[in-house]
Design a protein around this motif. Structure first.
Motif, PDB file in Angstrom:
ATOM      1  N   VAL A 153     -20.233 -55.010  38.515  1.00  0.00           N
ATOM      2  CA  VAL A 153     -21.422 -54.587  39.273  1.00  0.00           C
ATOM      3  C   VAL A 153     -21.031 -54.156  40.684  1.00  0.00           C
ATOM      4  O   VAL A 153     -21.467 -53.104  41.177  1.00  0.00           O
ATOM      5  N   VAL A 154     -20.203 -54.965  41.341  1.00  0.00           N
ATOM      6  CA  VAL A 154     -19.788 -54.639  42.707  1.00  0.00           C
ATOM      7  C   VAL A 154     -18.985 -53.351  42.732  1.00  0.00           C
ATOM      8  O   VAL A 154     -19.171 -52.490  43.608  1.00  0.00           O
ATOM      9  N   ALA A 155     -18.073 -53.191  41.757  1.00  0.00           N
ATOM     10  CA  ALA A 155     -17.247 -51.982  41.718  1.00  0.00           C
ATOM     11  C   ALA A 155     -18.103 -50.739  41.491  1.00  0.00           C
ATOM     12  O   ALA A 155     -17.880 -49.689  42.118  1.00  0.00           O
ATOM     13  N   ALA A 156     -19.097 -50.833  40.593  1.00  0.00           N
ATOM     14  CA  ALA A 156     -19.971 -49.685  40.343  1.00  0.00           C
ATOM     15  C   ALA A 156     -20.778 -49.332  41.587  1.00  0.00           C
ATOM     16  O   ALA A 156     -20.944 -48.150  41.922  1.00  0.00           O
ATOM     17  N   TYR A 157     -21.264 -50.351  42.292  1.00  0.00           N
ATOM     18  CA  TYR A 157     -22.036 -50.098  43.510  1.00  0.00           C
ATOM     19  C   TYR A 157     -21.170 -49.444  44.583  1.00  0.00           C
ATOM     20  O   TYR A 157     -21.574 -48.452  45.213  1.00  0.00           O
ATOM     21  N   ILE A 158     -19.974 -49.994  44.792  1.00  0.00           N
ATOM     22  CA  ILE A 158     -19.087 -49.448  45.824  1.00  0.00           C
ATOM     23  C   ILE A 158     -18.653 -48.029  45.463  1.00  0.00           C
ATOM     24  O   ILE A 158     -18.622 -47.129  46.320  1.00  0.00           O
ATOM     25  N   TYR A 159     -18.356 -47.804  44.186  1.00  0.00           N
ATOM     26  CA  TYR A 159     -17.938 -46.472  43.755  1.00  0.00           C
ATOM     27  C   TYR A 159     -19.052 -45.457  44.000  1.00  0.00           C
ATOM     28  O   TYR A 159     -18.815 -44.367  44.536  1.00  0.00           O
ATOM     29  N   ARG A 160     -20.285 -45.807  43.622  1.00  0.00           N
ATOM     30  CA  ARG A 160     -21.408 -44.887  43.827  1.00  0.00           C
ATOM     31  C   ARG A 160     -21.631 -44.619  45.306  1.00  0.00           C
ATOM     32  O   ARG A 160     -21.861 -43.475  45.724  1.00  0.00           O
ATOM     33  N   ARG A 161     -21.534 -45.668  46.125  1.00  0.00           N
ATOM     34  CA  ARG A 161     -21.764 -45.516  47.559  1.00  0.00           C
ATOM     35  C   ARG A 161     -20.669 -44.666  48.201  1.00  0.00           C
ATOM     36  O   ARG A 161     -20.940 -43.791  49.025  1.00  0.00           O
ATOM     37  N   GLN A 162     -19.448 -44.909  47.793  1.00  0.00           N
ATOM     38  CA  GLN A 162     -18.336 -44.160  48.357  1.00  0.00           C
ATOM     39  C   GLN A 162     -18.375 -42.693  47.945  1.00  0.00           C
ATOM     40  O   GLN A 162     -18.081 -41.807  48.745  1.00  0.00           O
ATOM     41  N   MET A 163     -18.724 -42.413  46.694  1.00  0.00           N
ATOM     42  CA  MET A 163     -18.774 -41.038  46.231  1.00  0.00           C
ATOM     43  C   MET A 163     -19.894 -40.266  46.932  1.00  0.00           C
ATOM     44  O   MET A 163     -19.733 -39.081  47.258  1.00  0.00           O
ATOM     45  N   ARG A 164     -21.025 -40.906  47.168  1.00  0.00           N
ATOM     46  CA  ARG A 164     -22.133 -40.225  47.839  1.00  0.00           C
ATOM     47  C   ARG A 164     -21.779 -39.907  49.288  1.00  0.00           C
ATOM     48  O   ARG A 164     -22.224 -38.905  49.834  1.00  0.00           O
ATOM     49  N   ARG A 165     -20.983 -40.750  49.892  1.00  0.00           N
ATOM     50  CA  ARG A 165     -20.595 -40.536  51.289  1.00  0.00           C
ATOM     51  C   ARG A 165     -19.289 -39.765  51.406  1.00  0.00           C
ATOM     52  O   ARG A 165     -18.823 -39.504  52.509  1.00  0.00           O
ATOM     53  N   GLN A 166     -18.689 -39.395  50.269  1.00  0.00           N
ATOM     54  CA  GLN A 166     -17.378 -38.746  50.280  1.00  0.00           C
ATOM     55  C   GLN A 166     -16.359 -39.589  51.048  1.00  0.00           C
ATOM     56  O   GLN A 166     -15.488 -39.066  51.735  1.00  0.00           O
ATOM     57  N   ALA A 167     -16.522 -40.894  50.924  1.00  0.00           N
ATOM     58  CA  ALA A 167     -15.606 -41.795  51.617  1.00  0.00           C
ATOM     59  C   ALA A 167     -14.344 -41.995  50.779  1.00  0.00           C
ATOM     60  O   ALA A 167     -14.245 -41.557  49.630  1.00  0.00           O
ATOM     61  N   HIS A 168     -13.381 -42.680  51.368  1.00  0.00           N
ATOM     62  CA  HIS A 168     -12.107 -42.890  50.691  1.00  0.00           C
ATOM     63  C   HIS A 168     -12.232 -43.990  49.647  1.00  0.00           C
ATOM     64  O   HIS A 168     -12.875 -45.017  49.862  1.00  0.00           O
ATOM     65  N   LEU A 169     -11.595 -43.769  48.485  1.00  0.00           N
ATOM     66  CA  LEU A 169     -11.604 -44.730  47.391  1.00  0.00           C
ATOM     67  C   LEU A 169     -10.309 -44.578  46.611  1.00  0.00           C
ATOM     68  O   LEU A 169      -9.895 -43.461  46.296  1.00  0.00           O
ATOM     69  N   VAL A 170      -9.656 -45.690  46.321  1.00  0.00           N
ATOM     70  CA  VAL A 170      -8.377 -45.639  45.631  1.00  0.00           C
ATOM     71  C   VAL A 170      -8.534 -44.932  44.286  1.00  0.00           C
ATOM     72  O   VAL A 170      -9.529 -45.104  43.587  1.00  0.00           O
ATOM     73  N   HIS A 171      -7.566 -44.079  43.953  1.00  0.00           N
ATOM     74  CA  HIS A 171      -7.478 -43.280  42.723  1.00  0.00           C
ATOM     75  C   HIS A 171      -8.368 -42.039  42.754  1.00  0.00           C
ATOM     76  O   HIS A 171      -8.164 -41.137  41.937  1.00  0.00           O
ATOM     77  N   PHE A 172      -9.363 -41.969  43.636  1.00  0.00           N
ATOM     78  CA  PHE A 172     -10.280 -40.840  43.599  1.00  0.00           C
ATOM     79  C   PHE A 172     -10.271 -40.048  44.907  1.00  0.00           C
ATOM     80  O   PHE A 172     -10.170 -38.831  44.889  1.00  0.00           O
ATOM     81  N   ASN A 173     -10.400 -40.717  46.006  1.00  0.00           N
ATOM     82  CA  ASN A 173     -10.317 -40.041  47.298  1.00  0.00           C
ATOM     83  C   ASN A 173      -9.488 -40.944  48.208  1.00  0.00           C
ATOM     84  O   ASN A 173      -9.975 -41.479  49.201  1.00  0.00           O
ATOM     85  N   ASP A 174      -8.229 -41.093  47.832  1.00  0.00           N
ATOM     86  CA  ASP A 174      -7.380 -42.114  48.434  1.00  0.00           C
ATOM     87  C   ASP A 174      -6.904 -41.702  49.814  1.00  0.00           C
ATOM     88  O   ASP A 174      -6.926 -40.511  50.185  1.00  0.00           O
ATOM     89  N   ILE A 175      -6.465 -42.700  50.577  1.00  0.00           N
ATOM     90  CA  ILE A 175      -5.893 -42.442  51.893  1.00  0.00           C
ATOM     91  C   ILE A 175      -4.454 -41.966  51.728  1.00  0.00           C
ATOM     92  O   ILE A 175      -3.890 -42.011  50.628  1.00  0.00           O
ATOM     93  N   ALA A 176      -3.865 -41.520  52.824  1.00  0.00           N
ATOM     94  CA  ALA A 176      -2.504 -40.979  52.795  1.00  0.00           C
ATOM     95  C   ALA A 176      -1.486 -42.119  52.830  1.00  0.00           C
ATOM     96  O   ALA A 176      -0.659 -42.223  53.736  1.00  0.00           O
ATOM     97  N   SER A 177      -1.564 -42.988  51.848  1.00  0.00           N
ATOM     98  CA  SER A 177      -0.625 -44.092  51.724  1.00  0.00           C
ATOM     99  C   SER A 177      -0.482 -44.436  50.252  1.00  0.00           C
ATOM    100  O   SER A 177      -1.479 -44.491  49.513  1.00  0.00           O
TER     101      SER A 177
END
Length: 326
Positions: A153-177
Protein backbone atom coordinates in the motif's frame (compact mmCIF):
# COMPACT_ATOMS: atom_id res chain seq x y z
CA UNK A 1 79.06 -7.49 6.09
CA UNK A 2 78.08 -5.45 9.13
CA UNK A 3 74.57 -4.96 7.74
CA UNK A 4 74.22 -8.71 7.19
CA UNK A 5 75.30 -9.32 10.81
CA UNK A 6 72.68 -6.87 12.13
CA UNK A 7 69.95 -8.47 10.00
CA UNK A 8 70.92 -11.93 11.25
CA UNK A 9 70.93 -10.72 14.86
CA UNK A 10 67.51 -9.10 14.41
CA UNK A 11 66.06 -12.32 13.04
CA UNK A 12 67.45 -14.22 16.03
CA UNK A 13 65.73 -11.78 18.40
CA UNK A 14 62.41 -12.34 16.63
CA UNK A 15 62.71 -16.13 16.77
CA UNK A 16 61.80 -18.17 19.84
CA UNK A 17 61.26 -21.72 20.90
CA UNK A 18 57.79 -23.09 21.44
CA UNK A 19 57.29 -25.81 24.01
CA UNK A 20 54.27 -27.89 23.05
CA UNK A 21 54.27 -29.55 26.43
CA UNK A 22 54.08 -33.23 27.14
CA UNK A 23 51.24 -34.89 25.30
CA UNK A 24 49.69 -37.36 27.67
CA UNK A 25 47.80 -40.33 26.22
CA UNK A 26 44.66 -39.31 28.12
CA UNK A 27 44.69 -35.68 26.92
CA UNK A 28 41.42 -36.28 25.07
CA UNK A 29 39.90 -38.78 27.48
CA UNK A 30 36.38 -37.59 28.21
CA UNK A 31 33.73 -38.98 30.49
CA UNK A 32 30.68 -40.62 29.01
CA UNK A 33 28.56 -37.69 30.15
CA UNK A 34 30.88 -35.22 28.36
CA UNK A 35 30.76 -37.29 25.16
CA UNK A 36 26.96 -37.39 25.35
CA UNK A 37 26.89 -33.61 25.81
CA UNK A 38 29.10 -33.07 22.75
CA UNK A 39 27.00 -35.47 20.70
CA UNK A 40 23.77 -33.74 21.80
CA UNK A 41 25.20 -30.30 20.96
CA UNK A 42 26.17 -31.51 17.47
CA UNK A 43 22.63 -32.58 16.62
CA UNK A 44 20.52 -30.21 18.73
CA UNK A 45 22.82 -27.14 18.65
CA UNK A 46 22.48 -26.35 22.35
CA UNK A 47 23.51 -28.05 25.57
CA UNK A 48 23.72 -27.45 29.33
CA UNK A 49 24.04 -23.83 30.51
CA UNK A 50 22.45 -22.57 27.30
CA UNK A 51 20.21 -19.52 27.81
CA UNK A 52 16.69 -19.14 26.43
CA UNK A 53 13.96 -16.53 26.73
CA UNK A 54 10.27 -17.43 27.04
CA UNK A 55 8.22 -16.19 24.05
CA UNK A 56 4.73 -17.45 25.00
CA UNK A 57 2.44 -16.45 27.84
CA UNK A 58 3.56 -19.27 30.13
CA UNK A 59 5.30 -22.67 30.22
CA UNK A 60 4.42 -25.40 32.74
CA UNK A 61 7.38 -27.20 34.29
CA UNK A 62 7.19 -30.54 36.10
CA UNK A 63 8.87 -30.51 39.48
CA UNK A 64 9.26 -34.30 39.75
CA UNK A 65 11.40 -36.52 37.54
CA UNK A 66 10.14 -37.24 34.01
CA UNK A 67 9.72 -40.95 34.81
CA UNK A 68 7.11 -40.09 37.44
CA UNK A 69 5.14 -38.05 34.92
CA UNK A 70 5.29 -40.85 32.34
CA UNK A 71 4.04 -43.38 34.89
CA UNK A 72 1.12 -41.05 35.69
CA UNK A 73 2.20 -40.55 39.29
CA UNK A 74 1.06 -37.42 41.19
CA UNK A 75 3.16 -34.46 40.06
CA UNK A 76 3.48 -30.78 40.82
CA UNK A 77 3.94 -28.07 38.23
CA UNK A 78 5.16 -24.52 38.28
CA UNK A 79 5.08 -21.83 35.63
CA UNK A 80 7.57 -19.56 33.91
CA UNK A 81 6.18 -16.60 32.02
CA UNK A 82 6.76 -14.48 28.93
CA UNK A 83 10.16 -12.73 28.79
CA UNK A 84 11.53 -14.87 31.64
CA UNK A 85 15.16 -15.86 31.13
CA UNK A 86 15.78 -19.56 31.67
CA UNK A 87 18.89 -21.72 31.50
CA UNK A 88 19.26 -25.41 30.60
CA UNK A 89 20.26 -27.19 33.81
CA UNK A 90 20.11 -30.81 32.66
CA UNK A 91 19.12 -33.00 29.71
CA UNK A 92 18.00 -36.60 29.90
CA UNK A 93 16.61 -39.24 27.56
CA UNK A 94 13.63 -41.38 28.52
CA UNK A 95 13.35 -44.12 25.86
CA UNK A 96 9.95 -45.36 27.09
CA UNK A 97 8.35 -41.96 26.49
CA UNK A 98 6.36 -42.29 23.26
CA UNK A 99 5.63 -38.57 23.01
CA UNK A 100 9.15 -37.16 23.20
CA UNK A 101 12.06 -39.12 24.62
CA UNK A 102 14.14 -36.00 25.35
CA UNK A 103 13.41 -34.07 28.54
CA UNK A 104 15.06 -30.78 29.44
CA UNK A 105 15.44 -29.36 32.92
CA UNK A 106 15.36 -25.57 32.89
CA UNK A 107 15.73 -23.07 35.71
CA UNK A 108 14.69 -19.45 36.06
CA UNK A 109 16.31 -19.06 39.48
CA UNK A 110 17.36 -21.26 42.39
CA UNK A 111 13.74 -21.76 43.49
CA UNK A 112 12.11 -22.11 40.05
CA UNK A 113 13.18 -25.11 37.99
CA UNK A 114 11.56 -28.17 36.45
CA UNK A 115 11.35 -30.56 33.51
CA UNK A 116 9.67 -30.18 30.11
CA UNK A 117 9.65 -32.05 26.80
CA UNK A 118 12.24 -30.63 24.44
CA UNK A 119 9.69 -30.25 21.64
CA UNK A 120 7.34 -28.24 23.85
CA UNK A 121 10.19 -26.10 25.13
CA UNK A 122 11.57 -25.20 21.69
CA UNK A 123 8.12 -24.10 20.51
CA UNK A 124 7.85 -21.68 23.44
CA UNK A 125 11.34 -20.18 23.70
CA UNK A 126 14.04 -18.56 21.61
CA UNK A 127 17.78 -18.19 22.18
CA UNK A 128 18.60 -15.35 24.52
CA UNK A 129 20.64 -13.44 21.94
CA UNK A 130 19.80 -10.21 20.08
CA UNK A 131 20.76 -11.70 16.70
CA UNK A 132 18.46 -14.68 17.25
CA UNK A 133 15.67 -12.32 18.33
CA UNK A 134 16.19 -10.32 15.12
CA UNK A 135 15.95 -13.55 13.09
CA UNK A 136 12.71 -14.45 14.91
CA UNK A 137 11.16 -11.11 14.02
CA UNK A 138 12.00 -11.38 10.32
CA UNK A 139 10.98 -15.04 10.14
CA UNK A 140 7.52 -14.62 11.62
CA UNK A 141 4.97 -15.62 8.96
CA UNK A 142 2.17 -13.42 10.29
CA UNK A 143 4.52 -10.45 10.40
CA UNK A 144 5.60 -11.08 6.79
CA UNK A 145 1.98 -11.17 5.61
CA UNK A 146 1.19 -7.96 7.48
CA UNK A 147 4.34 -6.24 6.19
CA UNK A 148 3.58 -7.35 2.64
CA UNK A 149 0.18 -5.66 2.77
CA UNK A 150 1.43 -2.48 4.45
CA UNK A 151 4.49 -2.13 2.23
CA UNK A 152 2.47 -2.75 -0.94
CA UNK A 153 0.00 0.00 0.00
CA UNK A 154 2.76 2.44 0.94
CA UNK A 155 4.76 1.64 -2.19
CA UNK A 156 1.72 2.15 -4.44
CA UNK A 157 0.93 5.47 -2.77
CA UNK A 158 4.51 6.74 -3.01
CA UNK A 159 4.83 5.57 -6.62
CA UNK A 160 1.61 7.34 -7.64
CA UNK A 161 2.62 10.52 -5.80
CA UNK A 162 6.10 10.53 -7.25
CA UNK A 163 4.91 9.90 -10.81
CA UNK A 164 2.35 12.72 -10.62
CA UNK A 165 5.03 15.12 -9.42
CA UNK A 166 7.66 13.77 -11.84
CA UNK A 167 9.81 13.29 -8.77
CA UNK A 168 12.74 10.93 -8.49
CA UNK A 169 12.04 7.23 -7.89
CA UNK A 170 14.42 4.29 -8.02
CA UNK A 171 14.20 2.26 -11.29
CA UNK A 172 11.89 4.81 -12.93
CA UNK A 173 13.18 8.34 -12.49
CA UNK A 174 16.34 7.63 -10.55
CA UNK A 175 18.97 10.05 -9.32
CA UNK A 176 22.45 10.21 -10.84
CA UNK A 177 23.84 7.57 -8.51
CA UNK A 178 24.17 3.82 -8.91
CA UNK A 179 24.04 3.15 -5.16
CA UNK A 180 20.21 3.00 -4.85
CA UNK A 181 19.99 0.43 -7.64
CA UNK A 182 22.88 -1.50 -6.10
CA UNK A 183 21.14 -1.47 -2.71
CA UNK A 184 17.96 -2.96 -4.17
CA UNK A 185 19.94 -5.68 -5.97
CA UNK A 186 21.87 -6.52 -2.80
CA UNK A 187 18.67 -6.82 -0.75
CA UNK A 188 17.07 -9.09 -3.35
CA UNK A 189 20.21 -11.25 -3.61
CA UNK A 190 20.61 -11.50 0.17
CA UNK A 191 16.97 -12.51 0.60
CA UNK A 192 17.42 -15.20 -2.05
CA UNK A 193 20.58 -16.51 -0.38
CA UNK A 194 18.89 -16.42 3.03
CA UNK A 195 16.01 -18.58 1.83
CA UNK A 196 18.35 -20.87 -0.12
CA UNK A 197 20.25 -21.75 3.06
CA UNK A 198 16.97 -22.54 4.82
CA UNK A 199 15.81 -24.60 1.84
CA UNK A 200 18.90 -26.68 1.07
CA UNK A 201 20.77 -26.78 4.38
CA UNK A 202 18.30 -26.13 7.21
CA UNK A 203 20.54 -27.67 9.90
CA UNK A 204 23.30 -25.22 9.07
CA UNK A 205 20.85 -22.33 9.49
CA UNK A 206 19.48 -23.91 12.66
CA UNK A 207 22.97 -24.07 14.14
CA UNK A 208 23.55 -20.43 13.21
CA UNK A 209 20.21 -19.53 14.82
CA UNK A 210 21.26 -21.11 18.13
CA UNK A 211 24.86 -19.86 17.89
CA UNK A 212 24.72 -16.57 15.96
CA UNK A 213 27.66 -14.39 15.05
CA UNK A 214 28.33 -11.35 12.86
CA UNK A 215 31.79 -12.59 11.88
CA UNK A 216 31.58 -13.98 8.31
CA UNK A 217 34.88 -15.83 8.76
CA UNK A 218 33.65 -17.90 11.72
CA UNK A 219 30.86 -19.70 9.82
CA UNK A 220 30.61 -21.98 6.76
CA UNK A 221 30.95 -20.45 3.29
CA UNK A 222 27.24 -20.01 2.50
CA UNK A 223 26.55 -18.32 5.83
CA UNK A 224 29.73 -16.28 5.43
CA UNK A 225 28.53 -14.98 2.07
CA UNK A 226 25.19 -14.06 3.62
CA UNK A 227 26.85 -12.15 6.46
CA UNK A 228 29.17 -10.38 4.00
CA UNK A 229 26.11 -9.32 2.00
CA UNK A 230 24.51 -7.91 5.15
CA UNK A 231 27.62 -5.85 5.93
CA UNK A 232 27.79 -4.64 2.31
CA UNK A 233 24.11 -3.61 2.48
CA UNK A 234 24.86 -1.45 5.52
CA UNK A 235 27.85 0.19 3.78
CA UNK A 236 25.91 0.83 0.56
CA UNK A 237 22.97 2.23 2.56
CA UNK A 238 25.31 4.82 4.08
CA UNK A 239 26.55 5.71 0.59
CA UNK A 240 22.93 6.07 -0.57
CA UNK A 241 22.12 8.48 2.25
CA UNK A 242 25.16 10.57 1.41
CA UNK A 243 24.34 10.75 -2.32
CA UNK A 244 20.65 11.50 -1.77
CA UNK A 245 21.54 14.27 0.70
CA UNK A 246 23.93 15.74 -1.83
CA UNK A 247 21.77 15.46 -4.96
CA UNK A 248 18.24 16.26 -3.74
CA UNK A 249 16.59 18.95 -1.62
CA UNK A 250 15.47 17.82 1.81
CA UNK A 251 11.78 17.31 0.96
CA UNK A 252 12.47 15.35 -2.22
CA UNK A 253 15.21 13.39 -0.47
CA UNK A 254 12.76 12.20 2.21
CA UNK A 255 10.21 11.07 -0.38
CA UNK A 256 12.91 9.36 -2.44
CA UNK A 257 14.23 7.49 0.61
CA UNK A 258 10.69 6.40 1.54
CA UNK A 259 10.20 5.02 -1.95
CA UNK A 260 13.59 3.31 -1.86
CA UNK A 261 12.82 1.77 1.54
CA UNK A 262 9.47 0.47 0.28
CA UNK A 263 11.17 -1.03 -2.80
CA UNK A 264 13.80 -2.79 -0.67
CA UNK A 265 11.10 -4.09 1.70
CA UNK A 266 9.06 -5.49 -1.19
CA UNK A 267 12.20 -7.07 -2.66
CA UNK A 268 13.08 -8.72 0.67
CA UNK A 269 9.60 -10.14 1.23
CA UNK A 270 9.06 -11.30 -2.37
CA UNK A 271 12.42 -13.01 -2.83
CA UNK A 272 12.63 -14.54 0.65
CA UNK A 273 9.20 -16.16 0.19
CA UNK A 274 9.28 -17.11 -3.51
CA UNK A 275 12.75 -18.64 -3.26
CA UNK A 276 11.30 -21.31 -0.97
CA UNK A 277 9.19 -22.37 -3.98
CA UNK A 278 12.14 -22.07 -6.46
CA UNK A 279 10.44 -19.13 -8.21
CA UNK A 280 12.87 -16.64 -6.69
CA UNK A 281 15.84 -17.73 -8.83
CA UNK A 282 14.51 -16.86 -12.31
CA UNK A 283 12.77 -13.84 -10.80
CA UNK A 284 16.09 -12.60 -9.40
CA UNK A 285 17.72 -12.85 -12.84
CA UNK A 286 14.82 -10.95 -14.41
CA UNK A 287 14.94 -8.30 -11.67
CA UNK A 288 18.69 -7.78 -12.11
CA UNK A 289 18.25 -7.32 -15.87
CA UNK A 290 15.37 -4.88 -15.34
CA UNK A 291 17.18 -2.85 -12.65
CA UNK A 292 20.39 -2.52 -14.67
CA UNK A 293 18.51 -1.71 -17.87
CA UNK A 294 16.44 0.94 -16.07
CA UNK A 295 19.57 2.61 -14.73
CA UNK A 296 21.81 2.54 -17.79
CA UNK A 297 19.13 3.51 -20.33
CA UNK A 298 18.74 6.93 -18.75
CA UNK A 299 21.21 9.73 -19.61
CA UNK A 300 23.70 10.39 -16.85
CA UNK A 301 25.38 13.72 -16.06
CA UNK A 302 28.84 14.00 -17.56
CA UNK A 303 29.92 17.36 -16.14
CA UNK A 304 30.13 19.16 -12.83
CA UNK A 305 29.52 22.86 -12.21
CA UNK A 306 32.71 24.73 -11.50
CA UNK A 307 31.02 27.01 -8.94
CA UNK A 308 28.54 24.90 -6.91
CA UNK A 309 29.64 21.38 -7.85
CA UNK A 310 26.20 20.44 -9.19
CA UNK A 311 25.96 17.71 -11.81
CA UNK A 312 25.28 18.78 -15.42
CA UNK A 313 24.09 16.77 -18.40
CA UNK A 314 25.70 19.24 -20.80
CA UNK A 315 27.77 22.39 -20.72
CA UNK A 316 26.12 25.77 -20.36
CA UNK A 317 24.16 27.49 -17.62
CA UNK A 318 24.04 25.59 -14.33
CA UNK A 319 20.41 25.00 -13.29
CA UNK A 320 21.45 25.03 -9.63
CA UNK A 321 23.37 28.30 -9.29
CA UNK A 322 23.12 29.95 -12.75
CA UNK A 323 26.86 29.94 -13.44
CA UNK A 324 28.07 29.55 -17.01
CA UNK A 325 30.12 26.41 -17.69
CA UNK A 326 31.96 26.16 -20.99
Amino acid sequence: MRNLFFIFSFLLLLSSCYNRGQLSPDAWDLTERQLDSISFYTTHHYTQNYNFQVRVDSIPLIVQLPVEAINEMPIDTLMVYRNDHIVVADITTVPVDTIDSIWVKVARDQQTFGWIHEHDMLLAVSPDDPISEFIDVFSDVHLLVFLTFVVAVVAAYIYRRQMRRQAHLVHFNDIASFYPTLLCLLVASSATLYSSIQLFDPEKWRHFYFNPTLNPFAVPLSLGLFLVSVWVILIVAIAVLDDVRRLLPFGEAVLYLLGLGATCAVAYIVFSVLTLYYIGYPLLVAYCVFALWSYFRRPRPRYQCGRCGGLLYHKGTCPHCGAMNE
